[in-house]
Design a protein around this motif. Structure first.
Motif, PDB file in Angstrom:
ATOM      1  N   MET A   1      51.718  39.474  23.041  1.00  0.00           N
ATOM      2  CA  MET A   1      50.495  39.729  23.765  1.00  0.00           C
ATOM      3  C   MET A   1      50.830  40.346  25.116  1.00  0.00           C
ATOM      4  SD  MET A   1      47.547  36.967  24.480  1.00  0.00           S
ATOM      5  CE  MET A   1      46.742  36.949  26.022  1.00  0.00           C
ATOM      6  N   SER A   2      50.129  41.402  25.485  1.00  0.00           N
ATOM      7  CA  SER A   2      50.416  42.056  26.753  1.00  0.00           C
ATOM      8  C   SER A   2      49.893  41.211  27.917  1.00  0.00           C
ATOM      9  CB  SER A   2      49.775  43.443  26.783  1.00  0.00           C
ATOM     10  OG  SER A   2      48.371  43.320  26.782  1.00  0.00           O
ATOM     11  N   GLU A   3      50.530  41.387  29.046  1.00  0.00           N
ATOM     12  CA  GLU A   3      50.153  40.622  30.232  1.00  0.00           C
ATOM     13  C   GLU A   3      48.865  41.193  30.820  1.00  0.00           C
ATOM     14  OE1 GLU A   3      52.280  39.158  34.333  1.00  0.00           O
ATOM     15  OE2 GLU A   3      53.395  40.338  32.908  1.00  0.00           O
ATOM     16  N   ARG A   4      47.900  40.323  31.092  1.00  0.00           N
ATOM     17  CA  ARG A   4      46.625  40.752  31.663  1.00  0.00           C
ATOM     18  C   ARG A   4      46.657  40.520  33.170  1.00  0.00           C
ATOM     19  NH1 ARG A   4      42.465  37.231  28.672  1.00  0.00           N
ATOM     20  NH2 ARG A   4      44.078  35.744  29.154  1.00  0.00           N
ATOM     21  N   LYS A   5      46.278  41.551  33.924  1.00  0.00           N
ATOM     22  CA  LYS A   5      46.258  41.457  35.375  1.00  0.00           C
ATOM     23  C   LYS A   5      45.044  42.205  35.905  1.00  0.00           C
ATOM     24  CE  LYS A   5      51.267  41.596  35.916  1.00  0.00           C
ATOM     25  NZ  LYS A   5      52.381  42.359  36.494  1.00  0.00           N
ATOM     26  N   ILE A   6      44.566  41.752  37.053  1.00  0.00           N
ATOM     27  CA  ILE A   6      43.584  42.519  37.801  1.00  0.00           C
ATOM     28  C   ILE A   6      44.013  42.501  39.265  1.00  0.00           C
ATOM     29  CG2 ILE A   6      41.629  42.105  36.254  1.00  0.00           C
ATOM     30  CD1 ILE A   6      40.656  40.000  38.275  1.00  0.00           C
ATOM     31  N   TRP A   7      43.574  43.499  39.996  1.00  0.00           N
ATOM     32  CA  TRP A   7      43.874  43.598  41.415  1.00  0.00           C
ATOM     33  C   TRP A   7      42.570  43.531  42.190  1.00  0.00           C
ATOM     34  CZ3 TRP A   7      46.584  45.740  37.585  1.00  0.00           C
ATOM     35  CH2 TRP A   7      47.972  45.703  37.650  1.00  0.00           C
ATOM     36  N   VAL A   8      42.622  42.899  43.357  1.00  0.00           N
ATOM     37  CA  VAL A   8      41.480  42.866  44.270  1.00  0.00           C
ATOM     38  C   VAL A   8      41.977  43.193  45.670  1.00  0.00           C
ATOM     39  CG1 VAL A   8      40.123  41.199  42.938  1.00  0.00           C
ATOM     40  CG2 VAL A   8      41.684  40.386  44.704  1.00  0.00           C
ATOM     41  N   VAL A   9      41.051  43.654  46.499  1.00  0.00           N
ATOM     42  CA  VAL A   9      41.341  43.901  47.909  1.00  0.00           C
ATOM     43  C   VAL A   9      40.522  42.881  48.689  1.00  0.00           C
ATOM     44  CG1 VAL A   9      41.222  45.573  49.789  1.00  0.00           C
ATOM     45  CG2 VAL A   9      41.746  46.347  47.457  1.00  0.00           C
ATOM     46  N   TRP A  10      41.201  42.082  49.501  1.00  0.00           N
ATOM     47  CA  TRP A  10      40.546  40.993  50.228  1.00  0.00           C
ATOM     48  C   TRP A  10      40.976  41.010  51.688  1.00  0.00           C
ATOM     49  CZ3 TRP A  10      42.819  37.103  53.004  1.00  0.00           C
ATOM     50  CH2 TRP A  10      41.983  36.091  53.456  1.00  0.00           C
ATOM     51  N   GLY A  11      40.072  40.589  52.565  1.00  0.00           N
ATOM     52  CA  GLY A  11      40.405  40.462  53.986  1.00  0.00           C
ATOM     53  C   GLY A  11      39.155  40.456  54.828  1.00  0.00           C
ATOM     54  N   GLY A  12      39.271  41.034  56.014  1.00  0.00           N
ATOM     55  CA  GLY A  12      38.162  41.090  56.948  1.00  0.00           C
ATOM     56  C   GLY A  12      38.683  41.189  58.361  1.00  0.00           C
ATOM     57  N   ILE A  13      37.871  40.711  59.297  1.00  0.00           N
ATOM     58  CA  ILE A  13      38.262  40.706  60.705  1.00  0.00           C
ATOM     59  C   ILE A  13      38.722  39.296  61.047  1.00  0.00           C
ATOM     60  CG2 ILE A  13      37.500  41.072  63.076  1.00  0.00           C
ATOM     61  CD1 ILE A  13      35.436  43.062  61.934  1.00  0.00           C
TER      62      ILE A  13
ATOM     63  N   HIS B   1      36.829  43.509  47.492  1.00  0.00           N
ATOM     64  CA  HIS B   1      36.579  44.733  46.738  1.00  0.00           C
ATOM     65  C   HIS B   1      37.310  44.634  45.407  1.00  0.00           C
ATOM     66  CE1 HIS B   1      35.075  46.489  50.490  1.00  0.00           C
ATOM     67  NE2 HIS B   1      36.120  45.917  51.057  1.00  0.00           N
ATOM     68  N   GLY B   2      36.659  45.051  44.354  1.00  0.00           N
ATOM     69  CA  GLY B   2      37.277  44.997  43.046  1.00  0.00           C
ATOM     70  C   GLY B   2      36.459  44.155  42.103  1.00  0.00           C
ATOM     71  N   PRO B   3      36.975  43.791  40.998  1.00  0.00           N
ATOM     72  CA  PRO B   3      38.367  43.913  40.557  1.00  0.00           C
ATOM     73  C   PRO B   3      38.699  45.324  40.082  1.00  0.00           C
ATOM     74  CG  PRO B   3      37.078  42.926  38.816  1.00  0.00           C
ATOM     75  CD  PRO B   3      36.152  43.108  39.983  1.00  0.00           C
ATOM     76  N   TYR B   4      39.985  45.622  40.147  1.00  0.00           N
ATOM     77  CA  TYR B   4      40.516  46.905  39.673  1.00  0.00           C
ATOM     78  C   TYR B   4      41.495  46.621  38.548  1.00  0.00           C
ATOM     79  CZ  TYR B   4      38.566  48.239  44.148  1.00  0.00           C
ATOM     80  OH  TYR B   4      37.709  48.421  45.203  1.00  0.00           O
ATOM     81  N   HIS B   5      41.547  47.530  37.582  1.00  0.00           N
ATOM     82  CA  HIS B   5      42.393  47.310  36.408  1.00  0.00           C
ATOM     83  C   HIS B   5      43.799  47.870  36.548  1.00  0.00           C
ATOM     84  CE1 HIS B   5      39.198  45.490  34.144  1.00  0.00           C
ATOM     85  NE2 HIS B   5      38.402  46.426  34.607  1.00  0.00           N
TER      86      HIS B   5
ATOM     87  N   ARG C   1      44.195  52.712  46.441  1.00  0.00           N
ATOM     88  CA  ARG C   1      43.264  53.732  46.957  1.00  0.00           C
ATOM     89  C   ARG C   1      42.093  53.070  47.669  1.00  0.00           C
ATOM     90  NH1 ARG C   1      44.253  56.530  42.325  1.00  0.00           N
ATOM     91  NH2 ARG C   1      42.391  55.726  41.307  1.00  0.00           N
ATOM     92  N   ALA C   2      41.547  52.014  47.067  1.00  0.00           N
ATOM     93  CA  ALA C   2      40.436  51.287  47.679  1.00  0.00           C
ATOM     94  C   ALA C   2      40.883  50.654  48.993  1.00  0.00           C
ATOM     95  CB  ALA C   2      39.910  50.230  46.721  1.00  0.00           C
TER      96      ALA C   2
ATOM     97  N   ALA D   1      41.460  46.172  65.819  1.00  0.00           N
ATOM     98  CA  ALA D   1      42.866  45.763  65.739  1.00  0.00           C
ATOM     99  C   ALA D   1      43.094  44.532  64.872  1.00  0.00           C
ATOM    100  CB  ALA D   1      43.416  45.515  67.135  1.00  0.00           C
ATOM    101  N   THR D   2      42.112  43.660  64.760  1.00  0.00           N
ATOM    102  CA  THR D   2      42.313  42.442  63.979  1.00  0.00           C
ATOM    103  C   THR D   2      41.731  42.545  62.569  1.00  0.00           C
ATOM    104  OG1 THR D   2      40.324  41.468  64.950  1.00  0.00           O
ATOM    105  CG2 THR D   2      42.441  40.929  65.997  1.00  0.00           C
ATOM    106  N   HIS D   3      41.396  43.743  62.136  1.00  0.00           N
ATOM    107  CA  HIS D   3      40.910  43.946  60.761  1.00  0.00           C
ATOM    108  C   HIS D   3      42.120  44.160  59.852  1.00  0.00           C
ATOM    109  CE1 HIS D   3      39.374  46.448  57.365  1.00  0.00           C
ATOM    110  NE2 HIS D   3      38.459  45.488  57.384  1.00  0.00           N
ATOM    111  N   ARG D   4      42.181  43.374  58.798  1.00  0.00           N
ATOM    112  CA  ARG D   4      43.271  43.504  57.834  1.00  0.00           C
ATOM    113  C   ARG D   4      42.720  43.292  56.437  1.00  0.00           C
ATOM    114  NH1 ARG D   4      45.310  45.363  61.505  1.00  0.00           N
ATOM    115  NH2 ARG D   4      47.303  44.981  62.472  1.00  0.00           N
ATOM    116  N   LEU D   5      43.247  44.086  55.517  1.00  0.00           N
ATOM    117  CA  LEU D   5      42.937  43.923  54.101  1.00  0.00           C
ATOM    118  C   LEU D   5      44.252  43.792  53.351  1.00  0.00           C
ATOM    119  CD1 LEU D   5      40.151  46.623  53.626  1.00  0.00           C
ATOM    120  CD2 LEU D   5      39.850  44.153  53.814  1.00  0.00           C
ATOM    121  N   PHE D   6      44.215  43.047  52.270  1.00  0.00           N
ATOM    122  CA  PHE D   6      45.402  42.801  51.470  1.00  0.00           C
ATOM    123  C   PHE D   6      45.097  43.100  50.009  1.00  0.00           C
ATOM    124  CE2 PHE D   6      45.237  39.958  55.071  1.00  0.00           C
ATOM    125  CZ  PHE D   6      46.482  40.130  55.652  1.00  0.00           C
ATOM    126  N   VAL D   7      46.042  43.727  49.326  1.00  0.00           N
ATOM    127  CA  VAL D   7      45.922  43.934  47.885  1.00  0.00           C
ATOM    128  C   VAL D   7      46.530  42.709  47.218  1.00  0.00           C
ATOM    129  CG1 VAL D   7      46.596  45.359  45.922  1.00  0.00           C
ATOM    130  CG2 VAL D   7      46.040  46.438  48.109  1.00  0.00           C
TER     131      VAL D   7
END
Length: 71
Positions: A1-13, A30-34, A41-42, A54-60
């Motif tokens: 069985m193939s590995e299932r994954k999704i990506w999201v972009v999370w963060g804020g100020i 933001h997301g989920p992305y496949h 890109r998002a 300056a204190t805004h950060r997002l993480f994949v």
């Protein structure tokens, strides 16, 4: 069985430069992305929108389902 994954972009100020506590009401999800390329890109597009804060950060982040417990 193939590995299932999704990506999201999370963060804020965040409240300061330790980037541990988000300011209330600034949370972003933001997301989920496949695939990772779409998530990156998002991340880039959303980060550019608030580049002057300056204190805004997002993480994949990647999520994959846990294996069911062994019986």
């Amino acid at each position: 069985m193939s590995e299932r994954k999704i990506w999201v972009v999370w963060g804020g100020i965040f409240t300061d430069f330790t980037f541990e506590v988000l300011e209330a009401g600034t949370e972003e999800l933001h997301g989920p992305y496949h695939d990772e390329a779409t998530a990156l890109r998002a991340w880039r597009d959303e980060t550019r929108r608030k580049v002057d804060i300056a204190t805004h950060r997002l993480f994949v982040m990647i999520a994959s389902p846990e294996a069911p417990p062994a019986r």
